[in-house]
Write an enzyme that holds these catalytic residues in place. Structure first.
Site, PDB file in Angstrom:
ATOM      1  N   GLN A  38       0.821  -1.214   0.000  1.00 33.21           N
ATOM      2  CA  GLN A  38       0.000   0.000   0.000  1.00 33.21           C
ATOM      3  C   GLN A  38       0.856   1.267   0.000  1.00 33.21           C
ATOM      4  O   GLN A  38       2.051   1.224   0.267  1.00 33.21           O
ATOM      5  CB  GLN A  38      -0.925  -0.006   1.234  1.00 33.21           C
ATOM      6  CG  GLN A  38      -0.213  -0.338   2.537  1.00 33.21           C
ATOM      7  CD  GLN A  38      -1.115  -1.026   3.547  1.00 33.21           C
ATOM      8  OE1 GLN A  38      -2.333  -0.941   3.449  1.00 33.21           O
ATOM      9  NE2 GLN A  38      -0.538  -1.695   4.516  1.00 33.21           N
TER      10      GLN A  38
ATOM     11  N   ASP B 288      -0.865  -0.498  13.619  1.00 32.65           N
ATOM     12  CA  ASP B 288      -0.515   0.694  14.392  1.00 32.65           C
ATOM     13  C   ASP B 288      -0.395   0.386  15.883  1.00 32.65           C
ATOM     14  O   ASP B 288       0.060   1.199  16.669  1.00 32.65           O
ATOM     15  CB  ASP B 288      -1.516   1.828  14.144  1.00 32.65           C
ATOM     16  CG  ASP B 288      -2.958   1.410  14.442  1.00 32.65           C
ATOM     17  OD1 ASP B 288      -3.197   0.703  15.445  1.00 32.65           O
ATOM     18  OD2 ASP B 288      -3.857   1.801  13.663  1.00 32.65           O
TER      19      ASP B 288
ATOM     20  N   ASP C 150      -9.456  -0.697   4.690  1.00 27.86           N
ATOM     21  CA  ASP C 150     -10.695  -0.868   3.925  1.00 27.86           C
ATOM     22  C   ASP C 150     -10.521  -1.883   2.799  1.00 27.86           C
ATOM     23  O   ASP C 150      -9.407  -2.190   2.394  1.00 27.86           O
ATOM     24  CB  ASP C 150     -11.142   0.488   3.363  1.00 27.86           C
ATOM     25  CG  ASP C 150     -11.583   1.416   4.481  1.00 27.86           C
ATOM     26  OD1 ASP C 150     -11.904   0.911   5.569  1.00 27.86           O
ATOM     27  OD2 ASP C 150     -11.595   2.634   4.270  1.00 27.86           O
TER      28      ASP C 150
ATOM     29  N   GLU D 212      -0.035  -9.305  11.375  1.00 25.69           N
ATOM     30  CA  GLU D 212      -0.042  -8.108  10.518  1.00 25.69           C
ATOM     31  C   GLU D 212       0.751  -8.417   9.249  1.00 25.69           C
ATOM     32  O   GLU D 212       1.854  -8.950   9.313  1.00 25.69           O
ATOM     33  CB  GLU D 212       0.570  -6.936  11.290  1.00 25.69           C
ATOM     34  CG  GLU D 212       0.945  -5.716  10.458  1.00 25.69           C
ATOM     35  CD  GLU D 212      -0.230  -5.037   9.757  1.00 25.69           C
ATOM     36  OE1 GLU D 212      -1.254  -4.758  10.406  1.00 25.69           O
ATOM     37  OE2 GLU D 212      -0.123  -4.799   8.523  1.00 25.69           O
TER      38      GLU D 212
ATOM     39  N   ASP E 141      -8.804  -5.722  12.778  1.00 27.88           N
ATOM     40  CA  ASP E 141      -8.530  -4.283  12.680  1.00 27.88           C
ATOM     41  C   ASP E 141      -7.820  -4.049  11.357  1.00 27.88           C
ATOM     42  O   ASP E 141      -6.621  -3.816  11.296  1.00 27.88           O
ATOM     43  CB  ASP E 141      -7.655  -3.872  13.869  1.00 27.88           C
ATOM     44  CG  ASP E 141      -7.271  -2.396  13.801  1.00 27.88           C
ATOM     45  OD1 ASP E 141      -7.969  -1.635  13.109  1.00 27.88           O
ATOM     46  OD2 ASP E 141      -6.266  -2.030  14.438  1.00 27.88           O
TER      47      ASP E 141
ATOM     48  N   ASP F  91       0.108 -12.705   6.238  1.00 27.04           N
ATOM     49  CA  ASP F  91      -1.236 -12.414   5.740  1.00 27.04           C
ATOM     50  C   ASP F  91      -2.248 -13.047   6.704  1.00 27.04           C
ATOM     51  O   ASP F  91      -2.228 -14.260   6.936  1.00 27.04           O
ATOM     52  CB  ASP F  91      -1.352 -13.028   4.339  1.00 27.04           C
ATOM     53  CG  ASP F  91      -2.731 -12.842   3.722  1.00 27.04           C
ATOM     54  OD1 ASP F  91      -3.709 -12.678   4.476  1.00 27.04           O
ATOM     55  OD2 ASP F  91      -2.838 -12.879   2.492  1.00 27.04           O
ATOM     56  N   GLY F  92      -3.136 -12.226   7.278  1.00 33.85           N
ATOM     57  CA  GLY F  92      -4.091 -12.726   8.270  1.00 33.85           C
ATOM     58  C   GLY F  92      -4.993 -13.820   7.722  1.00 33.85           C
ATOM     59  O   GLY F  92      -5.357 -14.769   8.421  1.00 33.85           O
TER      60      GLY F  92
END
Lengths: 304, 304
Positions: free
Chosen positions: B54, B109, B184, B132, B181, B163-164
């Site tokens: 990202q 975070d 989007d 995470e 958590d 990767d969750g």
């Protein structure tokens, strides 16, 4: 200065409007909330003028319907206006056993009147008197916000064009409910946020009456100011509470209201119920009534 | 591309950043919420990179502290991050009788970890495992969001970079609480919003466990999407509720969450209480727990 409704956006300049990638956007900025802004994309400018009292801007947005802006601050958008109009109206009405006579100070967009007329139809409210300083706001609302102003001419409604502060000074009539639907204190509404105004409200209120006013702030923007306004109100009203509504187009997505009385109602709960309430209301419900008084821990600690 | 933290704003270009009267502002815009934007004034750019997953932007704002942005969408600001972190954490934890083992999917975070560690100190939660995908987000949070990441290295916490979705496929361990958590669905989190993901959650959950996830939407932006996501979840979990938090920096000032279980808890009320809760929490309280499930009439009618 007034512009032709058909004016080309490119020929129109306003301090709140700027371009982004060829589109025109309205941005709400103020020293009251520095460093943040909410922006709406503009389809066209419907009206702009400087009335004797304020800068009035009305535009058609791409996704929020028509938008009324006074002195650079969004007053209402057609998409989410019902949130504020319903909360400021139904909280006091549903907290009072017999709210027959209602006074509205301000409220030129006539949204509060629309909500009050529901209680006329329900057989509770009998008369609605509205005191608005700027008749231009009423006339523009009738033209550009027809869903808000549609009951402005209802037979239960009397509209008087006058300074609300001056009206209250001379008034001898008593009301069950007084709703102050003003703009923020930076404009002509400055006097509505002082102790003297709370005293004037009390003088026009029946002993068991209820008043409500917008605080012009919310818990994110200025907690000390809210605390101070509540303290001012408490010098006049023994029973006073702070409540909030949540809607995209108000600064930081929230707006606080102050509701008060000298009778010991539990203002945080409705006193009466309405059958099929979800047919009458789009935002308000007896549950929303209660939850609107629940504040996050840090704000609750500060204000109570 | 990574920039030097001392770079001059004038030399930096980013599609979300533009100038206003000589100042630089970040604007959040997306086709998911056309025609509206929330903007924050920038003091300085702290970091920018395109990670394998990202676009990561971190800036110091003038009034909201440091701000983390992923793919152009605000993930957190230091001023209001506690709202979301507290609600997504304390809702499931306080709805469960004995939440000992907690899994966090995403959460780079480390704000959710900070909130979970409170329950370790309170003697309830025993172990916290976080999965995470992007270790860069964790490292940047440790550097630029120290108040959020301060318990990332707590002895109760295990962090796995993976990767969750893949982790859940292979996982045989059972958890009492799973918190998703994520960012989007437009970014790497797309798979977290599908039926298959709810099934994977169920497989890693004890029979009396509770899951919670952010919905990526709120009632103003996309009610049909929320309804659809709830319907997907209900094919896997018999007990499912929608709840919201209210904070300035999330789009339209609100964000929805989905909480679910296959045990018949009343998820809308805390099952346990904490003494002196207002010393542990800044946003959450047992009253906020309940009120976060109360929706405006029109949204309630649509979703229930």
């Amino acid at each position: 200065m007034s512009i032709n409704p058909e004016i080309n956006l490119q020929e129109f300049t306003h301090p709140s409007i700027s371009q982004n990638n060829g589109d025109y956007w309205f941005y709400e900025r103020s020293d009251s909330f520095p460093g943040q802004t909410f922006g709406l994309k503009i389809n066209k400018i419907l009206y702009h003028t400087k009335s004797p009292y304020q800068d009035i801007l009305i535009f058609e947005s791409s996704n929020y319907g028509n938008v009324l802006v006074l002195n650079g601050i969004i007053q209402c958008t057609e998409r989410d206006e019902f949130v504020y109009q319903e909360l400021i109206t139904h909280l006091p009405i549903m907290s009072h056993p017999q709210p027959k006579k209602v006074l509205v100070i301000g409220g030129g967009d006539c949204g509060v009147i629309r909500e009050l007329v529901k209680h006329v139809r329900l057989g509770t409210v009998e008369t609605i008197k509205m005191i608005e300083i700027d008749d231009m706001v009423i006339n523009l609302s009738k033209k550009y916000l027809p869903q808000m102003s549609k009951f402005a001419d209802d037979e239960s409604v009397e509209i008087i064009i006058e300074d609300g502060f001056k009206f209250l000074k001379d008034n001898k009539e008593k009301f069950d409910i007084i709703i102050t639907d003003s703009s923020d204190p930076e404009g002509p509404a400055e006097e509505f946020f002082q102790v003297n105004y709370f005293k004037l409200l009390k003088n026009s209120l029946n002993d068991d009456g209820i008043v409500i006013m917008q605080s012009s702030e919310n818990i994110w923007l200025n907690l000390p100011y809210i605390k101070n306004l509540m303290d001012k109100g408490k010098t006049v009203f023994s029973n006073l509470e702070y409540t909030q509504c949540y809607m995209p187009s108000y600064t930081a997505g929230q707006l606080g209201l102050i509701i008060a009385s000298n009778k010991d109602y539990d203002l945080t709960k409705p006193l009466r119920t309405i059958e099929d309430e979800n047919k009458w209301f789009k935002y308000y419900s007896s549950k929303i009534h209660e939850s609107s008084f629940i504040l996050p821990t840090w704000a609750d600690n500060h204000l109570h």
